[in-house]
Design a protein around this motif. Structure first.
Motif, PDB file in Angstrom:
ATOM      1  N   ILE A   1      48.757   5.509 -17.229  1.00 44.09           N
ATOM      2  CA  ILE A   1      48.059   4.420 -16.522  1.00 44.09           C
ATOM      3  C   ILE A   1      47.839   4.805 -15.063  1.00 44.09           C
ATOM      4  N   THR A   2      48.895   5.367 -14.455  1.00 45.40           N
ATOM      5  CA  THR A   2      48.761   5.719 -13.042  1.00 45.40           C
ATOM      6  C   THR A   2      47.672   6.773 -12.845  1.00 45.40           C
ATOM      7  N   ILE A   3      47.665   7.771 -13.720  1.00 41.27           N
ATOM      8  CA  ILE A   3      46.651   8.823 -13.549  1.00 41.27           C
ATOM      9  C   ILE A   3      45.250   8.222 -13.714  1.00 41.27           C
ATOM     10  N   VAL A   4      45.101   7.359 -14.712  1.00 44.84           N
ATOM     11  CA  VAL A   4      43.784   6.723 -14.898  1.00 44.84           C
ATOM     12  C   VAL A   4      43.407   5.936 -13.637  1.00 44.84           C
ATOM     13  N   ALA A   5      44.399   5.189 -13.115  1.00 47.70           N
ATOM     14  CA  ALA A   5      44.108   4.398 -11.914  1.00 47.70           C
ATOM     15  C   ALA A   5      43.656   5.315 -10.784  1.00 47.70           C
ATOM     16  N   ILE A   6      44.376   6.438 -10.631  1.00 45.43           N
ATOM     17  CA  ILE A   6      44.014   7.351  -9.545  1.00 45.43           C
ATOM     18  C   ILE A   6      42.615   7.922  -9.764  1.00 45.43           C
ATOM     19  N   ILE A   7      42.325   8.278 -11.032  1.00 40.66           N
ATOM     20  CA  ILE A   7      40.988   8.832 -11.302  1.00 40.66           C
ATOM     21  C   ILE A   7      39.910   7.800 -10.954  1.00 40.66           C
ATOM     22  N   VAL A   8      40.172   6.532 -11.360  1.00 42.70           N
ATOM     23  CA  VAL A   8      39.161   5.497 -11.107  1.00 42.70           C
ATOM     24  C   VAL A   8      38.991   5.273  -9.593  1.00 42.70           C
ATOM     25  N   ILE A   9      40.110   5.177  -8.880  1.00 41.74           N
ATOM     26  CA  ILE A   9      39.999   4.962  -7.429  1.00 41.74           C
ATOM     27  C   ILE A   9      39.253   6.134  -6.790  1.00 41.74           C
ATOM     28  N   ASN A  10      39.602   7.338  -7.239  1.00 39.62           N
ATOM     29  CA  ASN A  10      38.928   8.530  -6.731  1.00 39.62           C
ATOM     30  C   ASN A  10      37.419   8.452  -6.997  1.00 39.62           C
TER      31      ASN A  10
ATOM     32  N   ASN B   1       0.847  -1.184   0.000  1.00 37.06           N
ATOM     33  CA  ASN B   1       0.000   0.000   0.000  1.00 37.06           C
ATOM     34  C   ASN B   1       0.889   1.243   0.000  1.00 37.06           C
ATOM     35  N   GLU B   2       1.481   1.524  -1.151  1.00 39.55           N
ATOM     36  CA  GLU B   2       2.339   2.709  -1.194  1.00 39.55           C
ATOM     37  C   GLU B   2       2.225   3.386  -2.550  1.00 39.55           C
ATOM     38  N   LEU B   3       2.484   4.657  -2.546  1.00 38.39           N
ATOM     39  CA  LEU B   3       2.452   5.399  -3.801  1.00 38.39           C
ATOM     40  C   LEU B   3       3.824   5.253  -4.434  1.00 38.39           C
ATOM     41  N   SER B   4       3.850   5.083  -5.756  1.00 39.12           N
ATOM     42  CA  SER B   4       5.143   4.838  -6.393  1.00 39.12           C
ATOM     43  C   SER B   4       6.019   6.068  -6.209  1.00 39.12           C
ATOM     44  N   GLU B   5       7.284   5.790  -5.935  1.00 40.97           N
ATOM     45  CA  GLU B   5       8.203   6.899  -5.674  1.00 40.97           C
ATOM     46  C   GLU B   5       8.703   7.511  -6.967  1.00 40.97           C
ATOM     47  N   GLY B   6       9.180   8.693  -6.878  1.00 46.29           N
ATOM     48  CA  GLY B   6       9.761   9.344  -8.063  1.00 46.29           C
ATOM     49  C   GLY B   6      10.987   8.581  -8.521  1.00 46.29           C
ATOM     50  N   GLU B   7      11.607   9.068  -9.569  1.00 48.28           N
ATOM     51  CA  GLU B   7      12.753   8.345 -10.121  1.00 48.28           C
ATOM     52  C   GLU B   7      13.893   8.237  -9.125  1.00 48.28           C
ATOM     53  N   LYS B   8      14.461   7.025  -9.035  1.00 52.47           N
ATOM     54  CA  LYS B   8      15.619   6.879  -8.164  1.00 52.47           C
ATOM     55  C   LYS B   8      16.850   6.850  -9.052  1.00 52.47           C
ATOM     56  N   ILE B   9      17.919   7.416  -8.572  1.00 51.66           N
ATOM     57  CA  ILE B   9      19.130   7.417  -9.387  1.00 51.66           C
ATOM     58  C   ILE B   9      19.815   6.055  -9.213  1.00 51.66           C
ATOM     59  N   SER B  10      20.148   5.402 -10.352  1.00 50.88           N
ATOM     60  CA  SER B  10      20.705   4.047 -10.264  1.00 50.88           C
ATOM     61  C   SER B  10      22.163   4.123  -9.849  1.00 50.88           C
ATOM     62  N   PRO B  11      22.656   3.048  -9.203  1.00 47.91           N
ATOM     63  CA  PRO B  11      24.058   3.062  -8.762  1.00 47.91           C
ATOM     64  C   PRO B  11      25.011   3.293  -9.932  1.00 47.91           C
ATOM     65  N   ILE B  12      24.682   2.725 -11.111  1.00 47.78           N
ATOM     66  CA  ILE B  12      25.600   2.896 -12.255  1.00 47.78           C
ATOM     67  C   ILE B  12      25.667   4.376 -12.648  1.00 47.78           C
ATOM     68  N   ALA B  13      24.465   5.009 -12.693  1.00 48.85           N
ATOM     69  CA  ALA B  13      24.442   6.432 -13.061  1.00 48.85           C
ATOM     70  C   ALA B  13      25.232   7.227 -12.024  1.00 48.85           C
ATOM     71  N   LEU B  14      25.095   6.836 -10.758  1.00 45.64           N
ATOM     72  CA  LEU B  14      25.803   7.542  -9.690  1.00 45.64           C
ATOM     73  C   LEU B  14      27.314   7.405  -9.885  1.00 45.64           C
ATOM     74  N   PHE B  15      27.753   6.193 -10.284  1.00 45.12           N
ATOM     75  CA  PHE B  15      29.173   5.949 -10.503  1.00 45.12           C
ATOM     76  C   PHE B  15      29.684   6.786 -11.679  1.00 45.12           C
ATOM     77  N   LEU B  16      28.903   6.772 -12.767  1.00 42.73           N
ATOM     78  CA  LEU B  16      29.333   7.519 -13.948  1.00 42.73           C
ATOM     79  C   LEU B  16      29.371   9.028 -13.669  1.00 42.73           C
ATOM     80  N   ASN B  17      28.453   9.461 -12.785  1.00 41.62           N
ATOM     81  CA  ASN B  17      28.413  10.881 -12.408  1.00 41.62           C
ATOM     82  C   ASN B  17      29.743  11.377 -11.870  1.00 41.62           C
ATOM     83  N   GLN B  18      30.481  10.442 -11.239  1.00 37.74           N
ATOM     84  CA  GLN B  18      31.747  10.821 -10.616  1.00 37.74           C
ATOM     85  C   GLN B  18      32.753  11.337 -11.644  1.00 37.74           C
TER      86      GLN B  18
END
Ligand code: ATP
Length: 930
Positions: free
Chosen positions: A84-93, A41-58
């Motif tokens: 490679i190192t900079i990419v790794a750092i960006i990804v970890i960040n 018995n609940e009203l459907s919630e508005g759009e939730k942001i998906s974890p993937i979208a949240l990750f890509l947002n970074q």
């Protein structure tokens, strides 16, 4: 035959159509099946942001994109290791940012769930409280004044039931509901008076209904998309930090451009300078700040939940730290709400009642002798009123497993009140004398109820008895006496003369002085009315019978909490519907009333103008016999005097005051849905001390946010200045891009998060509340950031210079100098982080108290050592191992910014602003009374 619509059916047809019995409800099993079939018995919630979208947002951040572009260029130029190192750092960040934001988001959602509504339903023949989203069609729901209707229901029973439907129909005047079938098939919603619609609010009376539609099938569900206005969960501070973030980005970019230009002008290679500039910009922009703020808030809020305070509106966490006045209800919040009748007064006689708690064992004693009920008509009448003009009941529950089947066992049973504790105390009183509700139920039939509310302060019932009808009333004596024309005196009904009234009032005053909550009892025969008379007709010409006085002991922990408040510069004000003498007695017991403090009654308030109230409001500690609308005036007056007001409330009519207060507080146990929805904070134990705990947490959270803002910004200032000054002086690069990114990732992230959960300083509750408009950089935070940042920058550069000056022209020595600068910058920040924990200096706190911080700092040090000493990492981070001399330079340069400033502040003896505990002591000595 055409199928009837829900509103066209009568009660029997409804129960048949929904296959349910109105008295026993659904079985749990059936409810389970229906839940599966119909969904929650609940009203459907508005759009939730998906974890993937949240990750890509970074990775959407502009500077990160530039950095990626730069990496691509280094890749193309053959600098694969760099790339490679900079990419790794960006990804970890990115992963770290994702984890932070995901956690923050999840905690916020969990918070919303915590304050999810519940409903009282009949299941398996018993009244139970369930989560409103578990309701199914056919459930029998019980509703009372203050409840939000949890699904679309058809009323089966109503009792002076009014519902406010403006959310649905726009009609703000509450609609009087009934349970009769309406035959017109096509009447508009607003006229379907036998319907209760999801989301609307019962404002008066009680009712029982059967659920016919749930969730998105309800009328509210049909317009759910229109009403999905989720409340803002952003706090003013978060908003301001967002603005600040934008300014910092611009500043960082400008400085970075200056660094790059200066570097190129002094002969540095353009590509190297470009990469260094981009890395510096990435490092200098505090992109993690909003997420860390959210986490600090969310974790703080979770700590509050453990301390029984549920935050409904995140912004209030901040406001809590500014609270300068707490206006608290008395009953249940300052007191235990465990009422026991100890005294009675009947036509000049004083009676005592023995026995403790809710166990119906005790005696009614007069002049040390047990009273004989058989020969005491007045007492019998009083006890009957107590038992019958009552909606509470007394139940014996059996605790041990083996006794669950209700095997009678005196030792293991406890007595519980179902319903309002004041009424419960009266049921217990009557039961002690053998006048039980069960024994009376076959003789008296309730036909009508005129419910209690905090404005009327009385309640009456109309009863059928032996062919006649009776009105039984009970309520606050001063509100009941006006309705009485006669009094039962010496077994006779006599006119209620002025002298007799005075005697009743004196008895009332005497009981109230001993902190008793007093209720009067009255009755009358209803000969001339066949049908339900109006409230005014029923409650007039009553015969006054007597008074009952009940104790409601103060909560033990409240006295200390009030002392804590005073030391924290927070004034406690009691606002109660109870009698002024009772209120004053309790206020004195709890230490709320200050020397020279005032008590105002609702009556006095009503006669005062807003200006008059404003002039006195700072001196008033107790408001008694007030109605809910007075609360709003008190809040507004206090606010006009510049206070930040926390205000508690539980009833429907308290909602405006709760909303208007800076921190509206509702009661988790006794509060109505309306008050909860209006509130920012819910006390799950209804306890005053929980408010104080929440304020303490609120202050702590704010200080923690200041701590890591200080840490992050001072670190960033240090990083930028190191580069900036070096370029201005024509030095080689003191830090290579990878090192800058590494500092940003390892040194800034973890310790800052650990500061977000730091323990509060000992004297947190001994300082005045901070001003509501206080800037986050106030109390010298801005100065600390700039001064420490400059020192970190200057000494890092000094270490670089000291190492480089050995041989300016050797590439090897440059590598070493850069490694020293890198280590100095890291160590300076890791030492400074401990300084950030204190508003005074590093010497004022135990460094090892915050284990997360110790862990974060140790990990950062180990990672630094790894980068310096593990051979395969050295070419990646452009480092060389440091020797003892290098370490000496590093540690001295890293320690100076913090220790020099620390010694400076010890020497200058700077202290935080303490509360002057005399502030609340008032000069006025007049005590205004009704
Ligand atoms: P607070 O605002 O501190 O919780 P309160 O609970 O004492 O105050 P009310 O519930 O408004 O205030 O009660 C006011 C008065 O009304 C009480 O002093 C009592 O005399 C009377 N009263 C309380 N409950 C009932 C009731 N169920 N029936 C009749 N009269 C009541």
């Amino acid at each position: 035959m055409e199928q009837k619509l829900w509103h066209q059916m009568n009660a029997d047809e409804l129960q048949q159509a929904l296959d349910v019995n109105g008295s026993s409800g659904l079985s749990s099993e059936e409810a389970g099946k229906r839940l599966e079939a119909h969904g929650a018995n609940e009203l459907s919630e508005g759009e939730k942001i998906s974890p993937i979208a949240l990750f890509l947002n970074q990775f959407k951040d502009f500077m990160v994109l530039v950095l990626m572009g730069a990496t691509l260029i280094s890749g193309l130029l053959g600098e694969y290791l760099d790339a490679i190192t900079i990419v790794a750092i960006i990804v970890i960040n990115g992963i770290l940012g994702f984890v932070q934001e995901y956690r923050a988001e999840r905690s916020l959602r969990a918070l919303k769930k915590l304050s999810a509504p519940t409903a009282h339903v009949i299941r398996n023949g018993e009244v139970v409280q369930i989560q409103a989203d578990h309701l199914v069609p056919g459930d029998i729901v019980l509703l009372e004044s203050g409840d939000r209707i949890p699904a679309d229901i058809r009323w089966l029973e109503t009792n002076v039931c009014y519902v406010e439907e403006s959310a649905l129909t726009g009609e703000s005047v509450p609609v009087n509901k009934h349970n009769q079938a309406i035959y017109d098939a096509s009447i508009p919603l607003g006229d379907q008076k036998n319907f209760g619609f999801m989301g609307t609010m019962v404002t008066r009376g009680t009712g029982k209904g059967v659920v016919v539609r749930t969730g998105m099938h309800t009328e509210m569900g049909k317009i759910a998309d229109l009403i999905q206005q989720t409340e803002s969960m952003e706090t003013p501070l978060q908003h301001r930090l967002e603005q600040l973030g934008k300014i910092l980005i611009i500043l960082a970019l400008v400085l970075t451009v200056m660094v790059v230009v200066a570097g190129i002008m002094h002969g540095q290679p353009a590509y190297g300078m470009f990469l260094a500039g981009v890395s510096l910009a990435v490092a200098a922009i505090p992109e993690g700040l909003p997420a860390i703020v959210t986490i600090a808030l969310a974790l703080g809020v979770q700590r509050m939940i453990k301390r029984k305070a549920i935050v409904r509106k995140l912004p209030s966490v901040e406001t809590l730290g500014c609270a300068s006045v707490i206006c608290s209800d008395k009953t249940g919040t300052l007191t235990q709400n465990k009422m026991t009748v100890t005294h009675m007064w009947l036509g000049g006689r004083v009676l005592q009642v023995t026995g403790e708690g809710y166990e119906p064992i005790g005696q009614i004693v007069e002049s040390d002798k047990a009273v004989d009920l058989k020969n005491d008509q007045a007492l019998r009448r009083l006890l009957q009123i107590a038992a019958l003009c009552n909606n509470a009941s007394l139940a014996e529950t059996f605790q041990s497993e083996s006794n669950k089947k209700k095997v009678k066992d005196e030792q293991q049973s406890t007595w519980e009140i179902k319903g309002d504790p004041t009424e419960g105390a009266l049921v217990v009183l009557a039961s002690k004398a053998g006048v039980t509700q069960q024994s009376l139920s076959s003789l008296y039939d309730r036909v009508n109820e005129y419910p209690f509310d905090s404005d009327r302060k009385r309640m009456s019932v109309q009863l059928k008895h032996q062919g006649g009808q009776l009105i039984y009333s009970k309520g606050a004596p001063d509100m009941l006496l006006d309705q009485c024309s006669y009094v039962l005196w010496d077994g006779k009904v006599v006119p209620f003369t002025g002298t007799l009234r005075q005697k009743v009032l004196a008895a009332n005053e005497a009981m109230a002085k001993s902190a008793l909550r007093v209720l009067g009892m009255a009755y009358r025969d209803l000969k001339s009315y066949e049908h339900a008379p109006t409230e005014a007709d029923a409650e007039c010409n009553l015969i006054f019978v007597g008074l009952t006085g009940m104790i409601d002991p103060p909560r033990k922990e409240v006295r200390d909490a009030i002392v804590t408040c005073r030391r924290a510069g927070i004034k406690t004000v009691m606002i109660t519907g109870d009698h002024q003498t009772t209120a004053e007695a309790i206020a004195n017991q709890l230490g709320i009333m200050q020397r020279g403090g005032l008590l105002y009654t609702g009556q006095q308030l009503a006669q005062m103008s807003d200006d008059e109230l404003d002039n006195k409001v700072d001196e008033v500690f107790v408001y008694a016999r007030v109605s809910p609308e007075h609360k709003l005036r008190i809040v507004k007056s206090l606010q006009r005097k510049g206070h930040v007001v926390a205000m508690t409330g539980d009833g429907v009519n308290d909602a405006p005051a709760i909303k208007a207060a800076d921190i509206g507080i509702a009661m988790g146990i006794t509060g109505t849905d309306v008050s909860k929805e209006a509130s920012a904070l819910i006390l799950s134990d209804d306890n005053f001390s929980t408010i104080v705990a929440a304020i303490e947490e609120g202050r702590g959270i704010y200080e923690n946010i200041r701590k890591f803002i200080r840490y992050l910004l001072a670190s960033n200032v240090g990083e930028i200045l190191t580069m900036f000054i070096a370029m201005m002086l024509g030095f080689p690069l003191p830090l290579v891009p990878i090192q800058i990114l590494w500092v940003n990732l390892v040194t800034d992230g973890l310790p800052a998060m650990a500061l977000g959960v730091d323990q509060a300083e000992k004297d947190l509750m001994e300082q005045r509340p901070r001003g509501a408009k206080e800037n986050i950089f106030a109390r010298r935070l801005g100065w600390k950031i700039i001064s420490r940042g400059i020192l970190i920058g200057v000494f890092t550069l000094m270490a670089f210079w000291l190492t480089l000056r050995v041989d300016w022209n050797s590439a090897e020595q440059l590598l070493k100098a850069q490694s020293v600068a890198f280590a100095t910058l890291v160590m300076a920040q890791l030492i400074h982080v401990f300084d950030c924990r204190s508003s005074r200096s590093i010497f004022h706190r135990n460094m090892f108290q915050n284990r997360y911080l110790v862990f974060a700092v140790l990990s950062s040090i180990i990672l630094l050592l790894a980068v310096l000493y593990i051979e395969p990492l050295q070419p990646v981070f452009k480092t060389v191992p440091l020797d003892l001399r290098d370490w000496a330079i590093t540690l001295v340069a890293a320690g100076i910014p913090t220790f020099v400033m620390g010694i400076g502040s010890v020497w200058s003896g700077r202290k935080p602003r303490k509360t002057n505990t005399n502030r609340n002591v008032l000069v006025k000595s007049t005590n205004i009374r009704a």
